[in-house]
Write a protein that holds these residues in place. Structure first.
Motif, PDB file in Angstrom:
ATOM      1  N   LEU A  21      11.186 -22.065  15.701  1.00 55.39           N
ATOM      2  CA  LEU A  21       9.769 -21.953  15.373  1.00 55.39           C
ATOM      3  C   LEU A  21       8.983 -21.368  16.547  1.00 55.39           C
ATOM      4  N   HIS A  22       8.175 -20.368  16.263  1.00 58.00           N
ATOM      5  CA  HIS A  22       7.322 -19.653  17.220  1.00 58.00           C
ATOM      6  C   HIS A  22       8.104 -18.816  18.225  1.00 58.00           C
ATOM      7  N   ASP A  23       9.399 -18.674  18.038  1.00 55.94           N
ATOM      8  CA  ASP A  23      10.167 -17.768  18.889  1.00 55.94           C
ATOM      9  C   ASP A  23       9.876 -16.330  18.483  1.00 55.94           C
ATOM     10  N   VAL A  24       9.993 -15.435  19.446  1.00 60.29           N
ATOM     11  CA  VAL A  24       9.762 -14.014  19.203  1.00 60.29           C
ATOM     12  C   VAL A  24      11.011 -13.252  19.635  1.00 60.29           C
ATOM     13  N   ALA A  25      11.424 -12.322  18.804  1.00 59.72           N
ATOM     14  CA  ALA A  25      12.571 -11.477  19.131  1.00 59.72           C
ATOM     15  C   ALA A  25      12.220 -10.031  18.810  1.00 59.72           C
ATOM     16  N   THR A  26      12.727  -9.128  19.599  1.00 56.48           N
ATOM     17  CA  THR A  26      12.561  -7.705  19.338  1.00 56.48           C
ATOM     18  C   THR A  26      13.948  -7.110  19.180  1.00 56.48           C
TER      19      THR A  26
END
Length: 68
Positions: A21-26
Motif C-alpha cells: 500500500l502506497h508503494d510506488v514503482a516505475t
C-alpha cells in the motif's frame, strides 16, 4: 494461456504480488496499454481489493502506485 511475447503479463503479475500500500514503482514496458489491461484482468480474476494508479512517465515508462 497465450504466450507472453511482450513480457507485460509477468511485469503485471510482479507488480500485483509485490507492491504494498502506497508503494510506488516505475517500470519500462514495451506496451503500456497491454500492461494496464493485464493488471486490471488480474484484479478481476483474483477478486482483489487492490487498486493501482498508473501514470505515463516518459517513453515506454509507467509509474504505478498502489492506492488501496
Amino acid at each position: 494461456m497465450a504466450n507472453d511475447i511482450t513480457g507485460t503479463y509477468q511485469q503485471a503479475k510482479d507488480v500485483f504480488n509485490t507492491l504494498a500500500l502506497h508503494d510506488v514503482a516505475t517500470i519500462t514496458t514495451t506496451d503500456k496499454a497491454i500492461f494496464r489491461k493485464h493488471l486490471v484482468e488480474m484484479q478481476k480474476r483474483k477478486q482483489s481489493n487492490k487498486r493501482f494508479a498508473t501514470r505515463n512517465n516518459g517513453n515506454n515508462s509507467v509509474k504505478i502506485t498502489r492506492i488501496e
